[in-house]
Motif scaffolding. Sequence first.
Motif, mmCIF file in Angstrom:
data_model
loop_
_atom_site.group_PDB
_atom_site.id
_atom_site.type_symbol
_atom_site.label_atom_id
_atom_site.label_comp_id
_atom_site.label_asym_id
_atom_site.label_seq_id
_atom_site.Cartn_x
_atom_site.Cartn_y
_atom_site.Cartn_z
ATOM 1 N N SER A 47 51.008 42.418 40.404
ATOM 2 C CA SER A 47 49.890 41.338 40.184
ATOM 3 C C SER A 47 49.008 41.983 39.045
ATOM 4 O O SER A 47 48.774 43.343 38.715
ATOM 5 C CB SER A 47 49.107 41.186 41.267
ATOM 6 O OG SER A 47 48.305 42.342 41.743
ATOM 7 N N ASN A 67 41.700 34.842 40.072
ATOM 8 C CA ASN A 67 42.179 35.499 38.944
ATOM 9 C C ASN A 67 43.390 36.169 38.846
ATOM 10 O O ASN A 67 44.076 36.597 37.689
ATOM 11 C CB ASN A 67 41.213 35.869 37.877
ATOM 12 C CG ASN A 67 40.086 35.061 37.412
ATOM 13 O OD1 ASN A 67 40.484 33.905 37.045
ATOM 14 N ND2 ASN A 67 38.842 35.605 37.411
ATOM 15 N N ARG A 68 43.789 36.376 40.058
ATOM 16 C CA ARG A 68 45.055 37.315 40.141
ATOM 17 C C ARG A 68 46.393 36.649 39.625
ATOM 18 O O ARG A 68 46.511 35.491 40.307
ATOM 19 C CB ARG A 68 45.237 38.032 41.646
ATOM 20 C CG ARG A 68 46.396 38.778 41.655
ATOM 21 C CD ARG A 68 46.556 39.091 43.028
ATOM 22 N NE ARG A 68 45.572 39.931 43.597
ATOM 23 C CZ ARG A 68 45.199 40.260 44.820
ATOM 24 N NH1 ARG A 68 46.053 39.846 45.579
ATOM 25 N NH2 ARG A 68 44.158 41.008 45.176
ATOM 26 N N GLU A 69 47.070 37.203 39.076
ATOM 27 C CA GLU A 69 48.311 36.684 38.553
ATOM 28 C C GLU A 69 49.472 37.274 39.090
ATOM 29 O O GLU A 69 49.373 38.772 39.029
ATOM 30 C CB GLU A 69 48.643 36.497 37.126
ATOM 31 C CG GLU A 69 47.440 35.860 36.162
ATOM 32 C CD GLU A 69 48.030 36.060 34.660
ATOM 33 O OE1 GLU A 69 48.886 36.585 34.404
ATOM 34 O OE2 GLU A 69 46.857 35.611 33.996
ATOM 35 N N THR A 81 40.182 37.615 43.270
ATOM 36 C CA THR A 81 41.372 36.985 43.802
ATOM 37 C C THR A 81 42.014 35.660 42.983
ATOM 38 O O THR A 81 43.081 35.340 42.770
ATOM 39 C CB THR A 81 41.555 36.644 45.183
ATOM 40 O OG1 THR A 81 40.497 37.024 45.879
ATOM 41 C CG2 THR A 81 42.659 37.586 45.859
ATOM 42 N N GLU A 140 45.163 41.553 37.317
ATOM 43 C CA GLU A 140 43.621 40.780 37.385
ATOM 44 C C GLU A 140 42.537 41.351 36.701
ATOM 45 O O GLU A 140 42.615 42.618 36.611
ATOM 46 C CB GLU A 140 43.289 40.605 38.978
ATOM 47 C CG GLU A 140 43.082 41.847 39.714
ATOM 48 C CD GLU A 140 43.083 41.733 41.242
ATOM 49 O OE1 GLU A 140 42.236 41.313 41.834
ATOM 50 O OE2 GLU A 140 44.444 41.731 41.744
ATOM 51 N N TRP A 157 41.281 45.833 33.644
ATOM 52 C CA TRP A 157 42.310 45.147 34.039
ATOM 53 C C TRP A 157 42.907 45.872 35.352
ATOM 54 O O TRP A 157 42.997 47.406 35.127
ATOM 55 C CB TRP A 157 43.361 44.839 33.219
ATOM 56 C CG TRP A 157 43.082 43.810 32.234
ATOM 57 C CD1 TRP A 157 42.565 44.222 30.909
ATOM 58 C CD2 TRP A 157 42.850 42.488 32.271
ATOM 59 N NE1 TRP A 157 42.377 43.286 30.289
ATOM 60 C CE2 TRP A 157 42.439 42.060 30.941
ATOM 61 C CE3 TRP A 157 43.243 41.497 33.009
ATOM 62 C CZ2 TRP A 157 42.062 40.672 30.450
ATOM 63 C CZ3 TRP A 157 42.946 39.989 32.963
ATOM 64 C CH2 TRP A 157 42.414 39.666 31.719
ATOM 65 N N SER A 165 38.296 43.108 43.312
ATOM 66 C CA SER A 165 39.183 42.258 42.871
ATOM 67 C C SER A 165 38.972 40.664 42.981
ATOM 68 O O SER A 165 38.349 40.514 43.953
ATOM 69 C CB SER A 165 40.660 42.662 43.311
ATOM 70 O OG SER A 165 40.758 42.121 44.397
#
Length: 622
Positions: free
Chosen positions: A165, A6-8, A4, A167, A154, A2
């Motif tokens: 979350s 770009n993690r929302e 991180t 991402e 995604w 992942s």
Amino acid sequence: MSDTANRETHSFQTEVGRLLDIVAGSLYSNREIFLRELVSNASDACDKLRHGALTTPSLVEGDQEFRIELALDAKAKTITISDNGIGMNRDDLMETLGTIAKSGTSAFLENLGKGDEKDDISLIGQFGVGFYSAFMVADSVDVVTRKAGEKEAWLWSSDGKGEFSIEPAARDERGTTVTLHIKKDAKEFLEEARLKHIIKTYSDHIGFPVKLGDETLNAASALWTRPPKEITEQQHTEFYHHTAHAFDEPWLVMHNRVEGLVSYINLLYVPSTPPFDLYEPERKNHVKLYVNRVFITEDTKGLLPSYLRFLRGVVDSEDLSLNISREMLQTDPKLAKIRTGLTKKVLGELKKKANKDAEAYAVFWKNFGAVLKEGLVEDDGLRDRILEVSRFSSTSGSDLTSLGAYVERMKDGQDAIYYITGTDAEKVATSPHLEGFRAKGVEVLLLSDPVDEFWLQHVPEFEGKPFKSITRGAADLDNIKSDDAADDKKDEDDTPTLGSLIAAIKLELGDAVKDVRPSKRLTESPVCLIADEGDMDVNLERLLQRHGQLQGGMPRILELNPGHAIVRKLAERASRDGACSDALLQDAAHLLLDQARIADGEAPTDPAEFGRRLSTVMENAL
Ligand code: ADP
Ligand code: MG
């Protein structure tokens, strides 16, 4: 891995958060249904893509074999459910799993706590929030997904505690993988045998293979394509639950293969409890249409008449074209053929059931009779068949009656099927209008569904006997022989002369009534109101007024019971000289009219005047 950066992170919509708290904290013993829900979603996703590929074949290029794969990892304590269905992009994820309010969420929450917990939670799929059942067995859930035709994948993750979350992620092919990190107290689900058993129990009917390694766990053929004899009751129930989003038992199963000009298979269910949207104005159908195993639509217009909208299940035809639009499909003459065939079949099956088991049929009728009766208005061609399977309350007892049975019980000299309509079954059954009919032993149908008024406008007769409202026109009870012949005689001897009283009342009430006359239909009450022969029936008028489709109304005929003590005494008084100017007679005229209105469930014409008159009359009597 992942990314991180770009993690929302997002908060669940408030109600989803509440739902998750309840689901995650539940000690619900039947937690295994999480698998049913996730497999059901995977199957839906495959159905959707197969449908999408009809118009865009490139979507399934390279992989046309839809499947659902399970995997267990005892060490990592995970279960994964993967499919090669339609997948989700970022927007889809946002919309479906988290932030956007789904109407089912609050409905489900409301439902929780109404019954016992076991039933409550298993309903989760019915409310369109089945995905969240994963949190009954998982501490956290990861969804890796890639939409068919798109390149990005995604990762959606959540521990079900208020936030999730999203991402960017990697997935080689289209589809969705749901990974459950199994809770400590849910280790039982990490056993292969257990998973296999759950799939067999709940998901055998799924039309795509559900695999664990090389082994296919379900029958993997659409249930309706299997020979009817090989389908168990449990399989029907599970399929019905899956396809109808319902959780009751089917009341009736209709599974047929029809060969002919247009061939099709129908697997239809009549629910045992009414679906919640039965009376929504759209009157939508919920039978799914498949063309040669490919899912086309959920609510095909034209597949079934609206008055059969309580049906659930599927219809599959090889003879419809896959490539025409839904709009064109609606007007396809082949679809019309299927519709006619299905409708006749359903009515035929209902007839069988009604003849075989009246008690069970009464349950169906209570749930769906009012819907089926819409067909009496809408379907001229099949009206007689609908009448045949219609059942009615009547004054003959607590059981429902068919029209055929009513006609058999008709008295000598009775030439009409009598009915009374109203909005409240109890009030209808105790209406004063029934008195004379009861006294003579003449049966009256008691109709209290709003639709009754409307079909009666369209259906003039049954087996040559006209329908006749007992609140409209003259009551021609004289020609009917009562069980006790002495009764017939007595009526005539007893009638006092009401001439002067009637004249006095007419003078006093003026245009408020159309006429005043002696009644043949009253035995206990002093008065009642009747619609004149050519006028609109009382209940219909009220119904239209309530819906704002009619303003004002026709004046009614006031009928007086010649045998009633009040009427007798007033008649005597009116016969004396100078009675027309008698104040008591004047008050009595208005009070009698208001009394008749009240007996019909209406308010007095002028409540203040009514009160004043009542007081005056009582005062004089004391
Ligand atoms: P329902 O299935 O009744 O719509 P769920 O809570 O089970 O409700 O699922 C919510 C939505 O999430 C689905 O309607 C679908 O859009 C999406 N979804 C869930 N699982 C998948 C999947 N495996 N593939 C594609 N979409 C999915
Ligand atoms: Mg679902």
